[in-house]
Design a protein around this motif. Structure first.
Motif, short mmCIF file in Angstrom:
data_model
loop_
_atom_site.label_atom_id
_atom_site.label_comp_id
_atom_site.label_asym_id
_atom_site.label_seq_id
_atom_site.Cartn_x
_atom_site.Cartn_y
_atom_site.Cartn_z
N PRO A 30 0.83 -1.20 0.00
CA PRO A 30 0.00 0.00 0.00
C PRO A 30 0.87 1.26 0.00
O PRO A 30 2.06 1.22 0.32
CB PRO A 30 -0.79 -0.11 1.30
CG PRO A 30 -0.64 -1.51 1.77
CD PRO A 30 0.60 -2.05 1.15
N GLU A 31 0.27 2.40 -0.33
CA GLU A 31 1.01 3.66 -0.41
C GLU A 31 1.67 4.01 0.92
O GLU A 31 2.76 4.56 0.95
CB GLU A 31 0.06 4.79 -0.84
CG GLU A 31 -0.45 4.66 -2.26
CD GLU A 31 0.67 4.81 -3.29
OE1 GLU A 31 1.61 5.58 -3.06
OE2 GLU A 31 0.59 4.11 -4.32
N GLY A 32 1.00 3.73 2.03
CA GLY A 32 1.54 4.09 3.35
C GLY A 32 2.55 3.09 3.88
O GLY A 32 2.97 3.19 5.02
N GLY A 33 2.93 2.09 3.13
CA GLY A 33 3.86 1.07 3.59
C GLY A 33 3.12 -0.13 4.14
O GLY A 33 1.90 -0.23 4.04
N PRO A 34 3.86 -1.05 4.74
CA PRO A 34 3.21 -2.25 5.25
C PRO A 34 2.28 -1.92 6.41
O PRO A 34 2.53 -1.02 7.19
CB PRO A 34 4.37 -3.14 5.70
CG PRO A 34 5.54 -2.25 5.81
CD PRO A 34 5.31 -1.06 4.92
N VAL A 35 1.20 -2.67 6.49
CA VAL A 35 0.22 -2.47 7.55
C VAL A 35 0.71 -3.19 8.80
O VAL A 35 1.09 -4.36 8.75
CB VAL A 35 -1.17 -3.02 7.12
CG1 VAL A 35 -2.17 -2.84 8.22
CG2 VAL A 35 -1.61 -2.32 5.85
N GLY A 36 0.70 -2.49 9.94
CA GLY A 36 1.18 -3.08 11.18
C GLY A 36 0.11 -3.91 11.87
O GLY A 36 -1.06 -3.90 11.50
N ASP A 37 0.52 -4.62 12.90
CA ASP A 37 -0.42 -5.42 13.69
C ASP A 37 -1.22 -4.51 14.60
O ASP A 37 -0.74 -3.49 15.09
CB ASP A 37 0.33 -6.44 14.54
CG ASP A 37 1.00 -7.52 13.71
OD1 ASP A 37 0.51 -7.78 12.61
OD2 ASP A 37 2.01 -8.09 14.18
#
Length: 104
Positions: A64-71
């Motif tokens: 995604p544009e914002g980088g990897p999605v965190g937990d």
């Protein structure tokens, strides 16, 4: 006429002679086995040729544009059930699906 006595050292000629039918049968089984293996190989190649090609680099998933999605880390507390003498069935329980609620 000779008297043929058999002892432990003599082997009848009939047992030592090769049987043409058993040898021919082994050759036939071998040829059939090779044919089955070759047919399986050809069939596998045809299946692989019909399979879709692997995805190109443009078709690969992207971040995604914002980088990897965190937990998501949150404190969960279990939904307590009141103590009763009767067993509860699933349709008597709440239907939120999780069996827990967010903690404070």
């Amino acid at each position: 006429m000779e008297n043929l006595e058999m002892d432990a050292t003599t082997v009848p000629v009939q047992l030592a002679a090769p049987h043409v039918t058993s040898g021919g049968l082994l050759v036939l089984v071998g040829v059939l086995l090779v044919a089955v293996i070759l047919a399986a190989f050809v069939w596998g190649r045809r299946l692989k040729a019909r399979a879709p090609a692997p995805p190109t680099p443009e078709e690969q998933p992207r971040l995604p544009e914002g980088g990897p999605v965190g937990d998501v880390v949150e404190h969960r507390e279990p939904d307590e059930l009141p103590r009763t003498d009767q067993r509860r069935t699933p349709h008597e329980l709440k239907d939120d699906g999780s069996g827990s609620r967010r903690g404070s």
